[in-house]
Design an enzyme around this catalytic site. Structure first.
Site, short mmCIF file in Angstrom:
data_model
loop_
_atom_site.label_atom_id
_atom_site.label_comp_id
_atom_site.label_asym_id
_atom_site.label_seq_id
_atom_site.Cartn_x
_atom_site.Cartn_y
_atom_site.Cartn_z
CE LYS A 55 -13.51 15.56 -6.08
NZ LYS A 55 -14.30 16.49 -5.46
CB SER A 68 -1.02 -0.16 1.35
OG SER A 68 -1.96 1.03 1.07
#
Length: 434
Positions: free
Chosen positions: A147, A107
């Site tokens: 988004k 990550s």
């Protein structure tokens, strides 16, 4: 004579050559060649960006060849990750990312690795799985808002493109949670080196040209970064488990304190909540100022209240923590490690001395409160007259080695024992001892 002089000259010449050879270090092993290593072996938290900024500053001010960030992390906050990548880009010193043996950089760790100037991995290590997740009361769930995803993908791709790395992986590590081991990462152009250890990596990158400097790291001395006291404390409370626990304890402390006035639990609750907020990324300077104001207020309250030191202790803790966090944590060049250590001593030492003085004063106040009133203590004690005392004429008595004015309702001669039966201002009321 000439032969002796020639022999002496030849001896001195060979001695100079020998000493020069002995004192000259081998090529590539100059004593000033040093590399600073910062080890991140936990989640990326609000303290991580401060740690990396401070390590970069120390490496720049200490004339290190490079900074190596060793990443063994399951990931962390997105905002902190972006701040870290920006700090690496703005650094004037080469920053090398490395995943150590048996480690992983998932990550946020993957994004940071791709944002370093040189990236390397040890054998059997893994990077990937960078899809953002959202924390909630029900646990964690993947973020699917286009988004947010599109913005993060663009950020990741541009970071990879800036360093000439695989842009496809930079996108798929977010959209598809792709994972790569060290061999795959090297083959796909996500990293530049595979190395079994940091010394091995430094030997491989020796001679590379990064940020307008040629690395000389083959035989460089490795120095492990050690954070200053404020950052160590910030690192501790930035642990997600501990910061959440502090917020919970603080909330229950305030509830208990309101339900049981005078216990002081609400004060410790406020302090715990402030520390928890700092751990979750709240502005440190504002929190430090707030803690100092709370500390001063608690100390004043302690001196005015008939308590047992609970407010004073809480005030002292607030002052010390607040003063520690007042030490600048930014990456300004004027704040060298030596300067910050001096500043820490300058700020914290007077706070501790003042706190200890106040603790002593509070102890003395508490001790005084436990004593019997002075008037009640002298009633019934024996004194001796110095001169005669009459009902209309005061005299003096000697009581515990001190001279006191005295009056009596009866005539008492000099050098007689009398009993103290009262006190009016500075005058003792006495009667003849029976």
């Amino acid at each position: 004579m000439q032969t002796r002089r020639a022999f002496c000259s030849l001896f001195i010449f060979f001695l100079c050559i020998t000493l020069t050879a002995a004192l000259t270090p081998p090529a590539g092993a100059a004593p000033e060649d040093r590399v600073l290593v910062l080890e991140i072996a936990e989640a990326i938290t609000p303290a991580s960006d401060n740690l990396i900024a401070d390590a970069i500053e120390r490496a720049e001010n200490g004339n290190f060849e490079a900074l190596v960030i060793s990443l063994d992390t399951p990931g962390g906050g997105l905002e902190e990750t972006q701040i870290i990548i920006k700090a690496i880009e703005n650094a004037t010193i080469p920053v090398i990312g490395y995943v150590p043996e048996s480690g992983k950089a998932w990550s946020a760790g993957t994004l940071i690795l791709m944002g370093t100037d040189i990236a390397g991995m040890a054998p059997f290590t893994v990077i990937g799985s960078a899809q953002p997740v959202q924390m909630s009361a029900e646990g964690t769930k993947p973020v699917e808002d286009e988004k947010i995803i599109n913005a993060l993908v663009k950020f990741s791709v541009e970071t990879a493109r800036k360093h000439g790395r695989n842009e496809t992986f930079a996108e798929e590590v977010i959209t598809k949670n792709r994972n790569l081991n060290d061999e795959e990462a090297l083959e796909e152009g996500v990293i530049e080196y595979r190395a079994s250890s940091i010394p091995d990596l430094l030997a491989q990158v020796d001679g590379e040209r990064v940020k307008d400097r040629r690395l000389q790291t083959a035989n460089a001395e490795i120095e492990i970064y050690s954070p200053p006291l404020p950052l160590s404390f910030l690192k501790l409370i930035s642990n997600p488990v501990l910061s959440s626990l502090l917020l919970t304890i603080g909330l229950y402390g305030i509830i208990f304190g309101i339900a049981n006035p005078g216990a002081g639990a609400e004060i410790f609750g406020i302090i715990a909540i402030v520390l928890g907020l700092i751990g979750t990324g709240f502005n440190i300077n504002i929190a430090a100022f707030f803690l100092i104001m709370v500390g001063v207020g608690l100390l004043i309250l302690e001196l005015e209240s008939p308590g047992f030191g609970i407010f004073g202790l809480a005030g002292l803790i607030s002052l010390i923590i607040g003063s520690v966090f007042l030490v600048p944590l930014g990456a300004e060049n004027i704040y060298t490690p030596e300067f910050r250590r001096t500043l820490l001593l300058t700020i914290v030492t007077p706070t501790i001395i003042l706190g200890l003085f106040l603790v002593f004063a509070i102890y003395k106040v508490a001790e005084t409160r436990k004593k019997k009133p002075v008037i009640g203590a002298i009633i019934g004690d024996i004194a001796r007259t110095i001169d005669p005392i009459e009902p209309e004429k005061r005299g003096f008595v000697r009581y515990r080695g001190e001279y006191w004015k005295a009056r009596s309702e009866e005539e008492i001669g000099a050098e007689e024992e009398v009993e103290i039966i009262g006190k009016e201002m500075e005058v003792l009321v006495v009667k003849r001892k029976i």
